[in-house]
Motif scaffolding. Structure first.
Motif, PDB file in Angstrom:
ATOM      1  N   GLU A   1       0.810  -1.219   0.000  1.00 29.14           N
ATOM      2  CA  GLU A   1       0.000   0.000   0.000  1.00 29.14           C
ATOM      3  C   GLU A   1       0.845   1.271   0.000  1.00 29.14           C
ATOM      4  OE1 GLU A   1      -0.672   0.447   4.834  1.00 29.14           O
ATOM      5  OE2 GLU A   1      -2.326  -0.217   3.565  1.00 29.14           O
ATOM      6  N   MET A   2       2.137   1.137   0.323  1.00 26.42           N
ATOM      7  CA  MET A   2       3.030   2.290   0.359  1.00 26.42           C
ATOM      8  C   MET A   2       3.652   2.578  -1.007  1.00 26.42           C
ATOM      9  SD  MET A   2       4.925   1.158   3.916  1.00 26.42           S
ATOM     10  CE  MET A   2       6.140   2.468   3.873  1.00 26.42           C
ATOM     11  N   LEU A   3       3.403   1.718  -1.988  1.00 27.12           N
ATOM     12  CA  LEU A   3       4.046   1.824  -3.293  1.00 27.12           C
ATOM     13  C   LEU A   3       3.125   2.462  -4.327  1.00 27.12           C
ATOM     14  CD1 LEU A   3       5.577  -1.770  -3.505  1.00 27.12           C
ATOM     15  CD2 LEU A   3       6.644   0.292  -2.564  1.00 27.12           C
ATOM     16  N   SER A   4       3.736   3.056  -5.340  1.00 31.29           N
ATOM     17  CA  SER A   4       2.968   3.543  -6.481  1.00 31.29           C
ATOM     18  C   SER A   4       2.524   2.349  -7.324  1.00 31.29           C
ATOM     19  CB  SER A   4       3.828   4.477  -7.334  1.00 31.29           C
ATOM     20  OG  SER A   4       4.863   3.741  -7.978  1.00 31.29           O
ATOM     21  N   GLY A   5       1.599   2.596  -8.253  1.00 32.45           N
ATOM     22  CA  GLY A   5       1.149   1.516  -9.123  1.00 32.45           C
ATOM     23  C   GLY A   5       2.288   0.912  -9.922  1.00 32.45           C
ATOM     24  N   GLY A   6       3.174   1.757 -10.430  1.00 37.29           N
ATOM     25  CA  GLY A   6       4.310   1.256 -11.194  1.00 37.29           C
ATOM     26  C   GLY A   6       5.255   0.429 -10.347  1.00 37.29           C
ATOM     27  N   GLN A   7       5.450   0.838  -9.092  1.00 36.71           N
ATOM     28  CA  GLN A   7       6.318   0.072  -8.193  1.00 36.71           C
ATOM     29  C   GLN A   7       5.696  -1.279  -7.849  1.00 36.71           C
ATOM     30  OE1 GLN A   7       6.710   3.038  -5.081  1.00 36.71           O
ATOM     31  NE2 GLN A   7       8.806   3.519  -5.711  1.00 36.71           N
ATOM     32  N   ARG A   8       4.382  -1.300  -7.618  1.00 32.86           N
ATOM     33  CA  ARG A   8       3.716  -2.578  -7.328  1.00 32.86           C
ATOM     34  C   ARG A   8       3.846  -3.529  -8.511  1.00 32.86           C
ATOM     35  NH1 ARG A   8      -0.194   0.848  -4.938  1.00 32.86           N
ATOM     36  NH2 ARG A   8      -1.602   0.645  -6.725  1.00 32.86           N
ATOM     37  N   GLN A   9       3.758  -2.971  -9.704  1.00 33.22           N
ATOM     38  CA  GLN A   9       3.912  -3.813 -10.886  1.00 33.22           C
ATOM     39  C   GLN A   9       5.316  -4.415 -10.949  1.00 33.22           C
ATOM     40  OE1 GLN A   9       4.084  -2.165 -15.047  1.00 33.22           O
ATOM     41  NE2 GLN A   9       2.148  -3.267 -15.189  1.00 33.22           N
ATOM     42  N   ARG A  10       6.328  -3.624 -10.618  1.00 36.72           N
ATOM     43  CA  ARG A  10       7.697  -4.143 -10.644  1.00 36.72           C
ATOM     44  C   ARG A  10       7.911  -5.216  -9.584  1.00 36.72           C
ATOM     45  NH1 ARG A  10      11.378   0.823 -10.168  1.00 36.72           N
ATOM     46  NH2 ARG A  10       9.486   2.070  -9.957  1.00 36.72           N
ATOM     47  N   VAL A  11       7.243  -5.085  -8.442  1.00 35.22           N
ATOM     48  CA  VAL A  11       7.318  -6.146  -7.431  1.00 35.22           C
ATOM     49  C   VAL A  11       6.705  -7.430  -7.987  1.00 35.22           C
ATOM     50  CG1 VAL A  11       6.563  -6.903  -5.144  1.00 35.22           C
ATOM     51  CG2 VAL A  11       7.291  -4.536  -5.491  1.00 35.22           C
ATOM     52  N   ALA A  12       5.559  -7.305  -8.659  1.00 39.32           N
ATOM     53  CA  ALA A  12       4.911  -8.479  -9.249  1.00 39.32           C
ATOM     54  C   ALA A  12       5.810  -9.129 -10.299  1.00 39.32           C
ATOM     55  CB  ALA A  12       3.574  -8.081  -9.867  1.00 39.32           C
ATOM     56  N   ILE A  13       6.524  -8.313 -11.059  1.00 31.72           N
ATOM     57  CA  ILE A  13       7.445  -8.843 -12.067  1.00 31.72           C
ATOM     58  C   ILE A  13       8.616  -9.556 -11.390  1.00 31.72           C
ATOM     59  CG2 ILE A  13       9.098  -8.192 -13.869  1.00 31.72           C
ATOM     60  CD1 ILE A  13       7.113  -5.937 -14.618  1.00 31.72           C
ATOM     61  N   ALA A  14       9.173  -8.935 -10.349  1.00 33.62           N
ATOM     62  CA  ALA A  14      10.279  -9.565  -9.623  1.00 33.62           C
ATOM     63  C   ALA A  14       9.840 -10.896  -9.027  1.00 33.62           C
ATOM     64  CB  ALA A  14      10.783  -8.628  -8.526  1.00 33.62           C
TER      65      ALA A  14
END
Length: 227
Positions: A122-135
């Motif tokens: 919840e502390m991340l931007s949408g783009g950051q959450r997407q990068r976490v999902a990719i990782a």
């Protein structure tokens, strides 16, 4: 790599085939985008490649397992960024916590999130959450990485960030296939494939398919995108 050969799929009761003889090859390390209107067969093709649907005919070869990045990312809200990227490694791949964390840290660093390991989603931007999902997907060492509408849950202003992320992942040697309705995102791919009513009507580099389309379905799709 991804090799799709004469794939056909028709659901019971349907008036026509959802996929009708789709064939294409994406070489290892390549980046391709599949464009098409709603009902063109994009999602069914993605599900067939993932193994979630069985084609009625034809074959799909991946050279290993596929990883999927969902539209809504599907991160666990009660886990930190690091833990989101280690859970499947430990429970599914059987890695130790030390091994899983080392792999997750490496990937998150490469995707520019090394400073957010202990953050909550919840502390991340949408783009950051997407990068976490990719990782998280990459941590399972898939042969190919599939994206289902990667810009649909993001503000249009973040499109450039998505493109940069795709390029970062490509630099890791990962084969990527993006299902999208976003014509501008498709321009970041090296190959664009256009589906229409279950048929692959056009494929080639963006300069050919998007700037000099040969098929009426592609021209119609581009006209709608420019409205």
């Amino acid at each position: 790599m991804i090799r799709v050969e004469d794939v056909r799929k028709r659901f019971p009761g349907a008036a026509s085939a959802t996929l009708d003889g789709v064939s294409f090859t994406l070489e290892k390390g390549g980046l391709a985008a599949i464009l098409g209107p709603s009902g063109s067969g994009k999602s069914t093709l993605l599900r067939c490649i993932m193994g979630l649907e069985r084609p009625d005919a034809g074959s799909i070869h991946l050279g290993g397992q596929a990883g999927l990045v969902f539209q809504s990312f599907e991160l666990f809200p009660h886990l930190t960024v690091l833990d989101n990227c280690t859970l499947a490694q430990r429970l599914v791949a059987g890695r130790s916590r030390t091994e899983a964390e080392a792999r997750a840290r490496q990937l998150l660093e490469e995707l520019g999130l090394g400073h957010r390991l202990q953050a909550w989603p919840e502390m991340l931007s949408g783009g950051q959450r997407q990068r976490v999902a990719i990782a998280r997907a990459l941590a399972m060492d898939p042969a190919v990485l599939l994206y289902d509408e990667p810009t649909s849950a993001l503000d249009p202003s973040l499109r450039r960030e998505v493109v940069e992320t795709l390029r970062r992942v490509r630099s890791l040697g990962m084969t990527q296939l993006v299902v999208t309705h976003d014509v501008q995102l498709a321009r970041a791919a090296e190959t664009v494939l256009v589906l229409d009513h279950g048929h692959l009507v056009e494929q080639g580099p963006p300069a050919q398919v998007l700037d000099a389309p040969r098929h009426e379905a592609t021209r119609r799709l581009l006209a709608q995108a420019n409205d």
